[in-house]
Each structure stands twice: as structure tokens, then as C-alpha cells.
Design a protein around this motif. Sequence first.
Motif, mmCIF file in Angstrom:
data_model
loop_
_atom_site.group_PDB
_atom_site.id
_atom_site.type_symbol
_atom_site.label_atom_id
_atom_site.label_comp_id
_atom_site.label_asym_id
_atom_site.label_seq_id
_atom_site.Cartn_x
_atom_site.Cartn_y
_atom_site.Cartn_z
ATOM 1 N N ASP A 238 23.386 -46.142 -3.847
ATOM 2 C CA ASP A 238 24.461 -47.114 -4.041
ATOM 3 C C ASP A 238 24.252 -48.379 -3.211
ATOM 4 O OD1 ASP A 238 25.728 -45.311 -5.724
ATOM 5 O OD2 ASP A 238 26.983 -44.470 -4.131
ATOM 6 N N LEU A 239 23.419 -48.268 -2.171
ATOM 7 C CA LEU A 239 23.227 -49.380 -1.241
ATOM 8 C C LEU A 239 21.841 -50.020 -1.333
ATOM 9 C CD1 LEU A 239 24.831 -47.742 1.947
ATOM 10 C CD2 LEU A 239 25.894 -49.425 0.433
ATOM 11 N N VAL A 240 21.024 -49.566 -2.285
ATOM 12 C CA VAL A 240 19.638 -50.025 -2.354
ATOM 13 C C VAL A 240 19.440 -50.949 -3.556
ATOM 14 C CG1 VAL A 240 17.239 -49.297 -2.639
ATOM 15 C CG2 VAL A 240 18.780 -47.983 -1.165
ATOM 16 N N MET A 241 18.996 -52.159 -3.298
ATOM 17 C CA MET A 241 18.877 -53.169 -4.344
ATOM 18 C C MET A 241 17.873 -52.784 -5.421
ATOM 19 S SD MET A 241 19.143 -56.805 -2.323
ATOM 20 C CE MET A 241 19.080 -57.774 -3.830
ATOM 21 N N PRO B 175 19.261 -50.232 2.812
ATOM 22 C CA PRO B 175 20.692 -50.160 2.490
ATOM 23 C C PRO B 175 21.556 -51.111 3.325
ATOM 24 C CG PRO B 175 20.061 -48.282 3.844
ATOM 25 C CD PRO B 175 18.792 -49.022 3.525
ATOM 26 N N PHE B 176 20.991 -51.615 4.430
ATOM 27 C CA PHE B 176 21.756 -52.495 5.317
ATOM 28 C C PHE B 176 20.956 -53.759 5.611
ATOM 29 C CE2 PHE B 176 22.613 -48.038 6.598
ATOM 30 C CZ PHE B 176 23.900 -47.937 6.083
ATOM 31 N N GLN B 177 21.658 -54.891 5.579
ATOM 32 C CA GLN B 177 21.078 -56.158 5.998
ATOM 33 C C GLN B 177 21.985 -56.764 7.052
ATOM 34 O OE1 GLN B 177 19.931 -59.035 3.017
ATOM 35 N NE2 GLN B 177 19.735 -57.464 1.450
ATOM 36 N N ASN C 30 19.510 -51.096 -8.088
ATOM 37 C CA ASN C 30 20.686 -51.833 -8.567
ATOM 38 C C ASN C 30 21.927 -51.576 -7.726
ATOM 39 O OD1 ASN C 30 19.341 -53.048 -10.822
ATOM 40 N ND2 ASN C 30 19.463 -51.079 -11.888
ATOM 41 N N GLY C 31 21.722 -51.156 -6.472
ATOM 42 C CA GLY C 31 22.843 -50.994 -5.548
ATOM 43 C C GLY C 31 23.118 -52.289 -4.798
#
Length: 403
Positions: A98-101, A217-219, A104-105
Motif C-alpha cells: 500500500d505504501l510502495v510506488m 514505503p517512506f520518504q 501503485n501505492g
Amino acid sequence: MMSKKTNFFGLLVTGCLLSVLLFFNGEYGSLSKHEVQPSAAFHESKENNTTADKKEHDSASKDIEKILNMQRELIIKDMKNYEYPNGKYNISASKLEDLVMENNGTPIRSIIVTTWRSGSTFFGDILNANPANYYHYEPLLAFDIVQVRGPPLSSKALKWVKDLLNCEYEDLGEYIDYGKPHPWVFNHNTNLWKQCGHHKGVCYDHKFLSSMCKLFPFQSMKLVRMRLRIAQELLADEKLAVRIVLLVRDPRGILQSRKHRDFCPPSPDCSDPALTCADLVSDYKVAVELLKKYPTRFKVIRYEDLSLDPYKYVEELYKFYGLFFHPETKKFLDTHTKASKGGVSSTFRDSAAAPFHWRTELKFEEVEEIQESCVTAMKYWGYVPAMNATHQTEFKPVTDFLL
């Protein structure tokens, strides 16, 4: 008679010359024709070079894919016991994908807006202590020692910031080129830099950087060259879904700390108290409006408050950003807030004392000069003026403030 013989021999010589010329022209063609027609050996050489380039490109692509696969495994390992928001903090993510581009997160994007020497390196490293974090460290370093307050710099600055947050490095050639002789553009991004160290050159490949960024998942990002009036446009971009914390510091502490930095004195944006405090006033006025407009995605904290009670405020800040207060974050605080060591850029500090060195390191005349330029800013942000040299070393310089 002689005249006829002469004409005959003349025609004969001319005919012979024409025959010779026709022979050579038929055999070799024109000189220009031979200049533009490559030989068979040339064709073969060109084909060999093209094949070699293709093999080299394929090999580089395979190497990059190996690095990315390795990083995927590391992220899965780091996130093993992570507690996802799962509806808390207005974030629905319940699993890594859900958090990974690249799946498609939408990553959780945590931004700090502040100015030089306001505690942002410490705060930035607190966010970077979160596992599987991709840290955009001061993305406007290449702009030099300036504050972006409006046109003409604002459009370029916002494009760079948005491109980075979207993991789109294709148009960031200037940013990447600046990073080649200035490694701190990348080396604060610890998860990226580990791969850069093991695989030379990949950090300057925009395709690799885009792919690498999209795994996380985090930036997090800290902006010390962009004022809040410009940075607020990031909040308006719903696709980014950023959360911004404005980090504020006492101007006396800011300016005392800047005295230790060689980059600061040549630039009025860094060394002039009046400009520094005008920015603090502007940020205050914008912050009042943003708190009304984006109450769940905008927050203010003072460096002094964070330093005096780091565990309390970091836990609150993590909740605001929608992050789990991970054991690695607690470990960072345990090791970075107890004692001071290292140089002026070190984040190993006695955090309770760090914000207040200006009281003993600045002469009262210097403090008085800053205070004269900063009456409104200090009033807005709850900083108490020193009355004289004795008062300066004994009083509590921080009080409450209202937004």
C-alpha cells in the motif's frame, strides 16, 4: 600537308587522354564518392561497436536489477514487525504494498520546512531513523545560500521538490550533476548511499534513482531554502499527500550557530538578522492559515521544545506524520540526546543544552542587535528578550506562543 598531319596527331592524343580518363572514372568513380562510401571493414567495425554497446547496456541493466532486488529484500526484512496505520492518522495503509510506488501505492511523505541552523539535521535524522526510509536531504543545495521566497526561483524549486517526491529523476540532471562533487546530496540518504558505496556510479543514473526511490514505503525531506509561503503548494497537491512540520528556532540561537559556518557570512539571506526574522514573521502568518486549512497535515514545533523533551515530542511528531514509533527511532534518541560529541554538524548532542549556547557564546551587544531586528518575530514565537548581560545568562528565554 603538315597541317593535316598535325591535326591528325592532335586528335589522336586527345582521344587517348579521354580514353584514359574514362577508364579511371569507371574503375574508381569520383573522389567524393569514395569519401562517403564506408568500406566493408568499417561496416563490420560499426556493427561490432553497436553490439558491444548493447551488451554493456544489458549488463548494466542486469546489475541495476540485482541491486533493486537486493533492496526489495532488505525493505521486506526491515518492515517485518512494522505496525501499519490501518486507518489511523487518516492513512488506510495496512501492508507494505500500500505504501510502495512501484506497486501503485502511496508512500508516507514527511517534510520539514525550516531554515539553516534551526535543528533540522537532528530532526531530519530522527525521521531517517525510521526503517525503510528514503531521505531527500536538502534538495535545493545547488541553489546556493539563498532563500526561495517567490519568483523566479520558486517554480524551479517546486518542480525539483515535486519530481523528487514523485521519484521522477529524468529532468533532474542539474541536481544529479551537483551531487557528483558534493556527496552530501546523497550520503545523508543512508539506504541509498549503502548501494552507492557498493556499486560505483549508480547514484548518477537517473533511471536507477527513480526505480530505487519507488521501492521505499517512506520518504522524508528537509527544506531549509524554501519559505513556507512557497512550500504550502505541496500541501495543495493531493496526489503527494504530504505532511509538513514547520520547525522554528529562536533567532538568537540561529544566528549564533551560523557564526560557525563558513558558508553563511557572504550571504545576507543567512547572516542578516533582519532577513532571518522577516522570514520568521512570514512563516508565522502563513502557519496561522495552514493550521485552519490543513489541520491534519500541517504542524508547528519549536526546536527548543523538541530538545527539552525529545521522547515526548518525537512520539507526537511520528503520530502526526502517520509513522510507527519504531524501536530503531527510540534507539536513535537514546544514543543522540544524552551527550555532545563531534563537530558543529553532529547530531550527537546534549539535547537539553543544545538550543541555548547563544546565552554564553554571544556578547550582550550582539544579542541586543539581533533583538532590535526581531521584536515581532520573537513576540510571535514566544521568545523572551534578554535585558542585560547578567539577565542573558540566567533567564528562561522561551515562553508559550499562540497560533
